[in-house]
Enzyme design. Sequence first.
Site, PDB file in Angstrom:
ATOM      1  N   CYS A 282       0.805  -1.219   0.000  1.00 26.05           N
ATOM      2  CA  CYS A 282       0.000   0.000   0.000  1.00 26.05           C
ATOM      3  C   CYS A 282       0.840   1.272   0.000  1.00 26.05           C
ATOM      4  O   CYS A 282       0.344   2.341  -0.352  1.00 26.05           O
ATOM      5  CB  CYS A 282      -0.923   0.023   1.218  1.00 26.05           C
ATOM      6  SG  CYS A 282      -1.762  -1.538   1.543  1.00 26.05           S
ATOM      7  N   HIS A 438      -4.440   6.387   6.229  1.00 25.50           N
ATOM      8  CA  HIS A 438      -4.509   5.198   5.371  1.00 25.50           C
ATOM      9  C   HIS A 438      -5.959   4.704   5.333  1.00 25.50           C
ATOM     10  O   HIS A 438      -6.497   4.446   4.262  1.00 25.50           O
ATOM     11  CB  HIS A 438      -3.572   4.129   5.930  1.00 25.50           C
ATOM     12  CG  HIS A 438      -3.416   2.933   5.065  1.00 25.50           C
ATOM     13  ND1 HIS A 438      -3.137   3.015   3.722  1.00 25.50           N
ATOM     14  CD2 HIS A 438      -3.495   1.607   5.351  1.00 25.50           C
ATOM     15  CE1 HIS A 438      -3.042   1.795   3.215  1.00 25.50           C
ATOM     16  NE2 HIS A 438      -3.266   0.925   4.174  1.00 25.50           N
ATOM     17  N   HIS A 476      -9.665   1.079  -2.007  1.00 27.92           N
ATOM     18  CA  HIS A 476      -8.225   0.924  -1.796  1.00 27.92           C
ATOM     19  C   HIS A 476      -7.580   0.495  -3.108  1.00 27.92           C
ATOM     20  O   HIS A 476      -7.698  -0.650  -3.526  1.00 27.92           O
ATOM     21  CB  HIS A 476      -7.986  -0.122  -0.710  1.00 27.92           C
ATOM     22  CG  HIS A 476      -6.575  -0.187  -0.219  1.00 27.92           C
ATOM     23  ND1 HIS A 476      -5.536   0.405  -0.891  1.00 27.92           N
ATOM     24  CD2 HIS A 476      -6.025  -0.788   0.877  1.00 27.92           C
ATOM     25  CE1 HIS A 476      -4.411   0.180  -0.231  1.00 27.92           C
ATOM     26  NE2 HIS A 476      -4.681  -0.539   0.832  1.00 27.92           N
TER      27      HIS A 476
END
Length: 638
Positions: A282, A438, A476
Site C-alpha cells: 500500500c 490510510h 483501496h
Amino acid sequence: MARLPVIVGFGGINSAGRSSSHQAYRRIIFDMLPSSVQQEVLLDLATLTNTAEHRNGIWYTDSGEQLDKESLIDSFSESILAKTLIRRIHPSLFNVDNVTLHKSSVLSPGTNDESIVFTIKTRSLPDKIPENWRVSALSNSLSEVSVEGNLETLIKDSKELSVKAAGQLPTGFDPSTMYQSRNHPRGLQMTVYGASDAINSSGIPWENIKERVSPDKVAVFAANSIGQMDDLGFGGMLKSALQGKRTTSKHLPLGYAQMPADFVNAYVLGSAGAVGTSIGACATYFFNLEKAISGIKSGEIRVAMVGGSDAPITPEIIEGFRTMGALAEDTALLALDALTDQAEPDHTRSCRPFANNCGFTIGESSQWTLLMDDELALELGANIHGAIPAVYSFADGHKKSISAPGVGNYLTMGKAMSYLKNIIGEEGLHNRTFIQAHGTSTPQNRITESHVLSQVAKSFGAKNIPVTAVKAFLGHSQGTAGGDQLHISLGVWEHGILPGIITTRKLAEDVHTEGLSFQLKHQHYGKEYFDGALLNSKGFGGNNGTAVLLAPHKVLQMLRKKHSKEVFNRYIDLNHATKAKSDAYNKQAILGESKPIYHFGKNVLSGEELTISQDSIHLPGYSINVDLNIPNDLSEYL
C-alpha cells in the site's frame, strides 16, 4: 543550497473521475460546491462515461438525442453521479453473480452433445455445489470434484462472489479507445491516460522542459503493487493453458509491476533519464515519491514524474483478499447494519474507515505527480500546487504474521510530524495541519492506525488534528492509494473544504481519538487555513510511509524569502501563460477534445545517433548535453 521539490502538475483517473484540475476531489465534495462548479463536474463526467458527446456546441446522447448542457444535466445528473465512487461492480468488468470457476481444456471425448466427465482436485469449494458435481473428500483440506455433462455445461460452471463492491473507474470510461492500445492490460491503458493528464494539465509542454534540463536530470519513478493481473498481463499467462488458449508474447512482459514507469518513459515522455520502481504494498506510491524527493533535494534530479497504476478489480485478486478475511463481504455488511429484509447492502457505504467495519473495498486508480526543484519551477513559470519536502519509510521489525501491523508506522509518522513542525511551527502543527489517513476500513486498521496517529499527536502536544480518509469514497487502489491521498488533499487548498469520512456515521469504540479530530462530514475551513498535511500509509509486509505535504500558499511564501524579488516577479509574469494553458486543457477535457500522449515508434534513438566525447554525451531532442565531468567524491580515500 537546498532545493525544494514542488508539485507543478498532477493528473490521473480513479473512481471519482479525472484527477487534474481537482475534478476527482470536486466529485467527492460535490454537494458543497456552487452550482457552476457542479455543472463543470457533471459535464466532465458525462464525456468520461460516454453518457454524451460534445460536437459543435451541442451535446449528443448515445441514443442520438441533441441537448444543450442545461438539459443534459437536468436529465442525466443522477445517473452520471451513480457511475462514480464505490458501487456495485459493473458487468463491463465482469459479472459478480456469475464468475467462471474453470474452463475445461479437455475437448475430448465427445462433442458438445455428448456427455463427458471432467475431474479436478481442489482445496476450495463454492458455497453452493452445482447439481452436476460429485464431490469426494480426499482429506480434511483436499477434495476431488467430478463434473459430468456436455462440454457447454462444463464451461459454464460458475459461482457468485460474496464481494460485490469496488471503487471502479467511472462506468463507461474506456481508456483503450483513446489511443492505439494494442492489447495493453487495463492498468497500462490507465497509465497512458493518467500520465498524459498530468503532463497536459501542467500547462508546460514537455518539449519546453527538455530545453531547460539535461536528459540525466529527468526521472520517472513508478510502479504498481501487484502487477498487471488481468487477462492481457500475468493473468492471461497463468490461465491460458488451463483455458486451452495460447500464451501470447505480451502476457509476461506487460505483467511486470515496473511497466507503468516503462510505458511513461517509452511512449509518453521519451525519457532516457533516471528510472526506478519501488514496491511496498500500500505504500508503493510514497516509496517512489521518496526516491524523487531525495533526488531533487540532492540536485541529482531536476524534474521527476512519480506515479502508479493499479487495476486489481479481477475475480482472482478479490478472492485472494477475501480468503485472507480482508475484504468487506455483502453478508458482513448486512450484519453490520442489522438488515434482514434485503438481499444486498448499500454498496456505496461498503468502506467505513474507523467505524464498526468488516474489511476494505478494493479500488482501481492511475495517479501521476510532476515535480521540479523550485528554481526550475520559477524559471518555467510553473503552477505550484504545493511541495513535498520529505517522505519517511520504515519497516515493522520482527513479527508473527507478515500481514500484521507493527512499529514502523510510529517511526514514519513521528519523523514526518517533527519535520513539519520545523517548517510551520508548533502552533501550525497543532492547529493548521490535517492528516490524510490510510483508513482502509478493516477492524485491525481502525485500531492500529488510530493508535499510531493518537500517540504521535499526543507526544507533540496536539489536541485535535483533523483526520480524514479518502478510501471511504475511492476504495483501496493498492500501490496507487498514496497518489489518491495526495491529489485529493491538494483540492483542500483549491476550495477550502476538507472531505469528511461520510460513510462512517459513528466511530467504533476501540478507535483511539486523543489528540485527534476525526472528520465525519465535509467541513469548510477556508482555502489558506491549513499550512500542511501528513499523508499516511500502512502496507502489508511492514511497508510504512508518511509524506509531508506543504500548502501552495506556504510554498510561495517560502520561495519569496529564498529568491530575489526580480526572480519572483518574473515568475509571476510567466505563470499567467501557464495557467491559461492549464485552463484550456481542462476545458478541452470536459468537452472530450483532449487525447492522451502516446508516441509509439516516434523519435526512436540508436547509439549511432549520439554524439559522445570524454566530456559529454549529446542526445538528439535535448538542448543540454549529459555532463561527463563527474566529481570524484572518493578523493579523500585516494
